[in-house]
Design an enzyme around this catalytic site. Structure first.
Site, PDB file in Angstrom:
ATOM      1  N   ARG A  93     -26.981 -14.335  -4.718  1.00 44.22           N
ATOM      2  CA  ARG A  93     -26.194 -13.104  -4.496  1.00 44.22           C
ATOM      3  C   ARG A  93     -25.470 -13.099  -3.148  1.00 44.22           C
ATOM      4  NH1 ARG A  93     -30.754 -10.792  -6.821  1.00 44.22           N
ATOM      5  NH2 ARG A  93     -30.379 -10.309  -9.018  1.00 44.22           N
ATOM      6  N   LYS A 152     -10.738 -13.981   0.362  1.00 38.66           N
ATOM      7  CA  LYS A 152     -10.562 -14.171  -1.093  1.00 38.66           C
ATOM      8  C   LYS A 152     -11.108 -15.545  -1.444  1.00 38.66           C
ATOM      9  CE  LYS A 152      -6.333 -11.657  -2.283  1.00 38.66           C
ATOM     10  NZ  LYS A 152      -4.965 -11.876  -2.770  1.00 38.66           N
ATOM     11  N   GLU A 194       4.217 -20.773   3.542  1.00 39.08           N
ATOM     12  CA  GLU A 194       3.397 -19.561   3.723  1.00 39.08           C
ATOM     13  C   GLU A 194       3.666 -18.930   5.093  1.00 39.08           C
ATOM     14  OE1 GLU A 194       1.859 -18.267   1.244  1.00 39.08           O
ATOM     15  OE2 GLU A 194       0.937 -19.824  -0.011  1.00 39.08           O
ATOM     16  N   LYS A 218      -1.621 -11.897   9.533  1.00 38.01           N
ATOM     17  CA  LYS A 218      -2.397 -11.771   8.289  1.00 38.01           C
ATOM     18  C   LYS A 218      -3.674 -10.976   8.543  1.00 38.01           C
ATOM     19  CE  LYS A 218      -4.368 -13.597   4.198  1.00 38.01           C
ATOM     20  NZ  LYS A 218      -4.589 -14.614   3.215  1.00 38.01           N
ATOM     21  N   GLU A 226      -7.103  -5.483  -1.076  1.00 36.60           N
ATOM     22  CA  GLU A 226      -5.757  -5.513  -1.666  1.00 36.60           C
ATOM     23  C   GLU A 226      -5.461  -4.358  -2.625  1.00 36.60           C
ATOM     24  OE1 GLU A 226      -4.161  -9.522  -2.471  1.00 36.60           O
ATOM     25  OE2 GLU A 226      -3.186  -8.619  -4.208  1.00 36.60           O
ATOM     26  N   ARG A 276      -1.913  -4.971   1.552  1.00 32.38           N
ATOM     27  CA  ARG A 276      -2.158  -6.426   1.518  1.00 32.38           C
ATOM     28  C   ARG A 276      -1.273  -7.115   0.472  1.00 32.38           C
ATOM     29  NH1 ARG A 276      -7.953  -9.798   1.645  1.00 32.38           N
ATOM     30  NH2 ARG A 276      -6.965 -11.827   1.442  1.00 32.38           N
ATOM     31  N   ASN A 295       1.941 -11.097  -1.095  1.00 25.00           N
ATOM     32  CA  ASN A 295       2.282 -11.759  -2.366  1.00 25.00           C
ATOM     33  C   ASN A 295       3.787 -11.987  -2.492  1.00 25.00           C
ATOM     34  OD1 ASN A 295      -0.373 -11.859  -3.136  1.00 25.00           O
ATOM     35  ND2 ASN A 295      -0.310  -9.873  -4.163  1.00 25.00           N
ATOM     36  N   HIS A 347       5.226 -14.763  -4.534  1.00 25.44           N
ATOM     37  CA  HIS A 347       4.139 -15.279  -5.362  1.00 25.44           C
ATOM     38  C   HIS A 347       4.215 -14.840  -6.822  1.00 25.44           C
ATOM     39  CE1 HIS A 347       2.527 -16.637  -1.614  1.00 25.44           C
ATOM     40  NE2 HIS A 347       1.462 -17.155  -2.198  1.00 25.44           N
ATOM     41  N   HIS A 390       3.943 -18.033  -8.805  1.00 26.81           N
ATOM     42  CA  HIS A 390       2.834 -18.356  -9.721  1.00 26.81           C
ATOM     43  C   HIS A 390       3.356 -18.694 -11.108  1.00 26.81           C
ATOM     44  CE1 HIS A 390      -0.369 -16.037  -7.174  1.00 26.81           C
ATOM     45  NE2 HIS A 390      -0.284 -17.308  -6.830  1.00 26.81           N
ATOM     46  N   HIS A 437       2.015 -25.530  -4.759  1.00 25.85           N
ATOM     47  CA  HIS A 437       2.034 -24.086  -4.512  1.00 25.85           C
ATOM     48  C   HIS A 437       3.096 -23.674  -3.468  1.00 25.85           C
ATOM     49  CE1 HIS A 437       0.448 -20.037  -4.213  1.00 25.85           C
ATOM     50  NE2 HIS A 437       0.380 -20.175  -2.896  1.00 25.85           N
TER      51      HIS A 437
HETATM   52  N1  NAD Z   1      -7.962 -17.605  -0.785  1.00 24.73           N
HETATM   53  C1  NAD Z   1      -6.720 -17.331  -0.484  1.00 24.73           C
HETATM   54  O1  NAD Z   1      -6.406 -16.279   0.071  1.00 24.73           O
HETATM   55  C2  NAD Z   1      -5.667 -18.353  -0.794  1.00 24.73           C
HETATM   56  C3  NAD Z   1      -4.370 -18.214  -0.281  1.00 24.73           C
HETATM   57  C4  NAD Z   1      -3.438 -19.218  -0.526  1.00 24.73           C
HETATM   58  C5  NAD Z   1      -3.798 -20.330  -1.292  1.00 24.73           C
HETATM   59  N2  NAD Z   1      -5.061 -20.422  -1.789  1.00 24.73           N
HETATM   60  C6  NAD Z   1      -5.474 -21.598  -2.571  1.00 24.73           C
HETATM   61  O2  NAD Z   1      -5.414 -22.733  -1.717  1.00 24.73           O
HETATM   62  C7  NAD Z   1      -5.248 -23.891  -2.535  1.00 24.73           C
HETATM   63  C8  NAD Z   1      -4.231 -24.812  -1.914  1.00 24.73           C
HETATM   64  O3  NAD Z   1      -4.694 -25.200  -0.653  1.00 24.73           O
HETATM   65  P1  NAD Z   1      -4.087 -26.456   0.107  1.00 24.73           P
HETATM   66  O4  NAD Z   1      -2.619 -26.432   0.010  1.00 24.73           O
HETATM   67  O5  NAD Z   1      -4.740 -26.460   1.438  1.00 24.73           O
HETATM   68  O6  NAD Z   1      -4.548 -27.686  -0.808  1.00 24.73           O
HETATM   69  P2  NAD Z   1      -5.783 -28.699  -0.782  1.00 24.73           P
HETATM   70  O7  NAD Z   1      -7.007 -28.061  -0.297  1.00 24.73           O
HETATM   71  O8  NAD Z   1      -5.823 -29.343  -2.125  1.00 24.73           O
HETATM   72  O9  NAD Z   1      -5.300 -29.785   0.294  1.00 24.73           O
HETATM   73  C9  NAD Z   1      -4.152 -30.559   0.026  1.00 24.73           C
HETATM   74  C10 NAD Z   1      -4.434 -32.060   0.210  1.00 24.73           C
HETATM   75  O10 NAD Z   1      -4.531 -32.343   1.598  1.00 24.73           O
HETATM   76  C11 NAD Z   1      -5.718 -33.104   1.867  1.00 24.73           C
HETATM   77  N3  NAD Z   1      -6.116 -32.756   3.228  1.00 24.73           N
HETATM   78  C12 NAD Z   1      -6.670 -31.594   3.662  1.00 24.73           C
HETATM   79  N4  NAD Z   1      -6.741 -31.597   5.000  1.00 24.73           N
HETATM   80  C13 NAD Z   1      -6.258 -32.771   5.424  1.00 24.73           C
HETATM   81  C14 NAD Z   1      -6.049 -33.347   6.709  1.00 24.73           C
HETATM   82  N5  NAD Z   1      -6.310 -32.686   7.829  1.00 24.73           N
HETATM   83  N6  NAD Z   1      -5.531 -34.593   6.781  1.00 24.73           N
HETATM   84  C15 NAD Z   1      -5.198 -35.260   5.647  1.00 24.73           C
HETATM   85  N7  NAD Z   1      -5.338 -34.763   4.397  1.00 24.73           N
HETATM   86  C16 NAD Z   1      -5.860 -33.528   4.305  1.00 24.73           C
HETATM   87  C17 NAD Z   1      -6.688 -32.678   0.777  1.00 24.73           C
HETATM   88  O11 NAD Z   1      -7.665 -33.661   0.575  1.00 24.73           O
HETATM   89  C18 NAD Z   1      -5.742 -32.537  -0.412  1.00 24.73           C
HETATM   90  O12 NAD Z   1      -5.520 -33.779  -1.009  1.00 24.73           O
HETATM   91  C19 NAD Z   1      -4.855 -23.403  -3.921  1.00 24.73           C
HETATM   92  O13 NAD Z   1      -5.956 -23.565  -4.789  1.00 24.73           O
HETATM   93  C20 NAD Z   1      -4.564 -21.920  -3.712  1.00 24.73           C
HETATM   94  O14 NAD Z   1      -4.851 -21.146  -4.848  1.00 24.73           O
HETATM   95  C21 NAD Z   1      -5.990 -19.470  -1.551  1.00 24.73           C
HETATM   96 ZN    ZN Z   2       0.223 -18.682  -1.415  1.00 27.26          ZN
END
Ligand code: NAD
Ligand code: ZN
Length: 354
Positions: free
Chosen positions: A119, A141, A183, A225, A235, A239, A243, A246, A250, A262
């Site tokens: 939990r 999130k 972003e 942020k 949200e 908040r 988006n 987005h 999306h 993304h």
């Molecule tokens: N929770 C939220 O509020 C929120 C907001 C925006 C996006 N997201 C989510 O985030 C995800 C995308 O995140 P992302 O773009 O970071 O992708 P990711 O985590 O897949 O990272 C992208 C790539 O970079 C590599 N990598 C990471 N750090 C590295 C570094 N320092 N050096 C070399 N390689 C590195 C990873 O191994 C991966 O292959 C999506 O699933 C999206 O839905 C969540």
């Molecule tokens: Zn985003």
């Protein structure tokens, strides 16, 4: 920087070049007795994770390292379940700490595991992509994908702390770096004209992953942020401005079967939504041009994809709208730095895009 939400959660967001190497000592001092579960992906583990784990153990922590395959495919029920099993097998306790070391995928997944196991146990995030440093690690999130859509399963679970080291971005690919810049532009366009102007002035230099001044940009984006999350953690209202780009972004991701990353989809989404805002008489042409120019300068795509699966696009848009409680969906720009939420966009404007 300290983030406190109206819900009562307060935590530190620490930003510093070279910070990563001091985090194991800091963690061991703050969590002296509990077990630590370090979750990372294969790429990040190779570069930073294994060394980080060794430092934790050397600092005296009882730490276990778990690696998941890199990429969005790991953000699912199967991987989450297997992590939960391994935590239970390794004696997870209510005082244990989950550490997410990686990009948004690792952060969302590890945060979800931390939110659901027993939990909810504490977790901290050490974001290693620009996207995660400015966006996904802030705000609590967490979640995984469902075959019916992205991020449909999850929770709001605030981390106990976030440690941001811009130095780790040096190893990030140029494409992943650009995804993060999308972003950053979103945050500036939606919330702060001065910040947008700063990005315009420094755009040429900022294209490089190791540029000086990047830490300041990250700090400003995180501060903006965090300010929004403090006002509306779950949200229900303000908040939603985050988006921007987005709603269409999306739908572009879904219609291209997630082959468009993304950040790129968000860039295209922002431009298409700005075009709609212009046609609806909300946004001036000069502001639309500023947005397009800045995104193009960061080599982000600014044109709506030529061939897109229209049916999938409209289905994804409908699902996105349904998951929004007031059913209106769109966040549109009024001017650079100012946006409006909950705009009902006539279907003809969407059809015109396609
Ligand atoms: N929770 C939220 O509020 C929120 C907001 C925006 C996006 N997201 C989510 O985030 C995800 C995308 O995140 P992302 O773009 O970071 O992708 P990711 O985590 O897949 O990272 C992208 C790539 O970079 C590599 N990598 C990471 N750090 C590295 C570094 N320092 N050096 C070399 N390689 C590195 C990873 O191994 C991966 O292959 C999506 O699933 C999206 O839905 C969540
Ligand atoms: Zn985003």
């Amino acid at each position: 920087m300290r983030l406190g939400s109206r819900g009562g959660t307060v935590y530190d967001i620490v930003i510093g070049l070279g910070l990563l190497s001091s985090v194991p000592r800091m963690l061991n001092a703050s969590f002296p007795s509990g077990k630590m579960f370090l979750i990372t992906d294969a790429n990040v583990s190779r570069r930073y994770g294994r060394k980080f784990h060794r430092s934790l153990v050397l600092a005296g922590a009882q730490a276990v390292l778990f690696e998941v395959p890199a990429g969005e495919d790991s953000k699912n029920h199967k991987v989450a379940h297997s992590l939960q099993t391994r935590l239970l097998e390794n004696g997870v306790h209510r005082d244990s700490l989950v550490i997410a070391l990686g990009g948004g995928v690792v952060g969302d997944l590890a945060g979800y595991v931390a939110a659901t196991i027993l939990r909810g146990v504490k977790y901290i995030h050490i974001p290693t992509t620009l996207l995660a440093q400015v966006d996904s690690s802030i705000g609590g999130k967490v979640g995984i994908n469902h075959p019916m859509g992205k991020n449909l399963i999850g929770a709001f679970h605030q981390p106990s702390a976030v440690f941001i080291d811009p130095g780790v971005l040096r190893t990030l690919s140029a494409m992943e770096f650009r995804n993060g810049l999308a972003e950053v532009v979103k945050i500036a366009a939606a919330l702060d004209e001065d910040f947008f102007e700063q990005l315009e002035r420094r755009a040429t230099r900022l294209k490089k992953e190791n540029s000086t001044g990047l830490a300041d940009i990250i700090k400003t984006a995180v501060g903006l942020k965090a300010g929004i999350v403090e006002r509306d953690e779950k949200e229900h209202g303000i908040r939603k401005v985050l988006n921007l780009g987005h709603t269409l972004g999306h739908a572009i991701e879904a219609a291209t079967k997630y082959t468009v990353p993304h950040g790129q989809a968000v860039a295209m989404g922002m431009v298409a939504e700005a075009m709609i805002a212009r046609k609806m008489g909300l946004l001036k042409h000069k502001d639309y041009v500023r947005l397009v120019k800045l995104l193009a300068c960061f080599r982000l795509p600014v044109r709506f994809p030529r061939s897109i699966d229209k049916r999938r696009f409209l289905e994804a848009l409908a699902l996105d709208k349904k998951s929004d409680s007031d059913g209106t969906g769109f966040v549109l720009l009024k001017s650079i730095g100012h946006s409006v939420i909950g705009v009902d966009v006539p279907r003809a404007f969407i059809e015109a895009l396609l």
